[in-house]
Write a protein that holds these residues in place. Sequence first.
Motif, PDB file in Angstrom:
ATOM      1  N   ARG A  21      -7.333  -4.339  -5.171  1.00 34.56           N
ATOM      2  CA  ARG A  21      -5.930  -3.598  -5.508  1.00 34.56           C
ATOM      3  C   ARG A  21      -5.619  -4.310  -6.446  1.00 34.56           C
ATOM      4  O   ARG A  21      -4.446  -4.860  -7.140  1.00 34.56           O
ATOM      5  CB  ARG A  21      -4.817  -3.766  -4.202  1.00 34.56           C
ATOM      6  CG  ARG A  21      -4.807  -2.936  -3.160  1.00 34.56           C
ATOM      7  CD  ARG A  21      -4.492  -1.512  -3.936  1.00 34.56           C
ATOM      8  NE  ARG A  21      -5.020  -0.828  -2.934  1.00 34.56           N
ATOM      9  CZ  ARG A  21      -5.357   0.603  -2.988  1.00 34.56           C
ATOM     10  NH1 ARG A  21      -5.743   0.800  -4.740  1.00 34.56           N
ATOM     11  NH2 ARG A  21      -5.193   1.546  -2.455  1.00 34.56           N
TER      12      ARG A  21
ATOM     13  N   THR B  15       2.968  -2.532 -10.620  1.00 28.93           N
ATOM     14  CA  THR B  15       2.941  -2.534  -8.915  1.00 28.93           C
ATOM     15  C   THR B  15       4.243  -2.935  -8.642  1.00 28.93           C
ATOM     16  O   THR B  15       4.998  -3.445  -8.359  1.00 28.93           O
ATOM     17  CB  THR B  15       1.831  -3.456  -7.772  1.00 28.93           C
ATOM     18  OG1 THR B  15       1.037  -3.343  -8.612  1.00 28.93           O
ATOM     19  CG2 THR B  15       2.627  -2.472  -6.304  1.00 28.93           C
TER      20      THR B  15
ATOM     21  N   GLU C  42       0.254  -1.169  -0.579  1.00 32.40           N
ATOM     22  CA  GLU C  42      -0.331   0.088  -0.394  1.00 32.40           C
ATOM     23  C   GLU C  42       1.095   0.978  -0.069  1.00 32.40           C
ATOM     24  O   GLU C  42       0.912   2.004  -0.462  1.00 32.40           O
ATOM     25  CB  GLU C  42      -0.903   0.259   1.195  1.00 32.40           C
ATOM     26  CG  GLU C  42      -1.836  -1.332   1.314  1.00 32.40           C
ATOM     27  CD  GLU C  42      -2.912  -1.087  -0.013  1.00 32.40           C
ATOM     28  OE1 GLU C  42      -3.429   0.828   0.094  1.00 32.40           O
ATOM     29  OE2 GLU C  42      -3.492  -1.513  -0.895  1.00 32.40           O
TER      30      GLU C  42
END
Length: 124
Positions: free
Chosen positions: A59, A113, A21
């Motif tokens: 996500r 990511t 995160e």
Amino acid sequence: MTNHAVVIVGGGPTGLMLAGELALAAVDVAVVERRAGQDLIGSRAGGLHSRTIEVLDQRGIADRFLSQGRVAQVARFAGIPLDISDFPTRHNYGLGLWQNHIERILAAPAGSTNWRCRSIADVR
């Protein structure tokens, strides 16, 4: 250890999720973990509940877990099984998946990511 904006102590599911995160927010993160890998002595978490799968889905990473685990109705209250199949969610089930697999999936870089974290083993 070099300087980092955030140091997370513990490379379990919670620490790895937090690292992910923070990395999404372009924060430089270091994960400090006593274990050198995802090997665990004894059993710990054996799966994920519906709400956790929803968060992973938000996500864009739920499929990584779903492909490795076993979908099951796992909700219980006081030992009594509860049927959550009619809950208003895309993931109205639990997932059987041992913690070492959960950690391996969370620690793996994924597409766009950028996790930008590193593990440091054998910290005392």
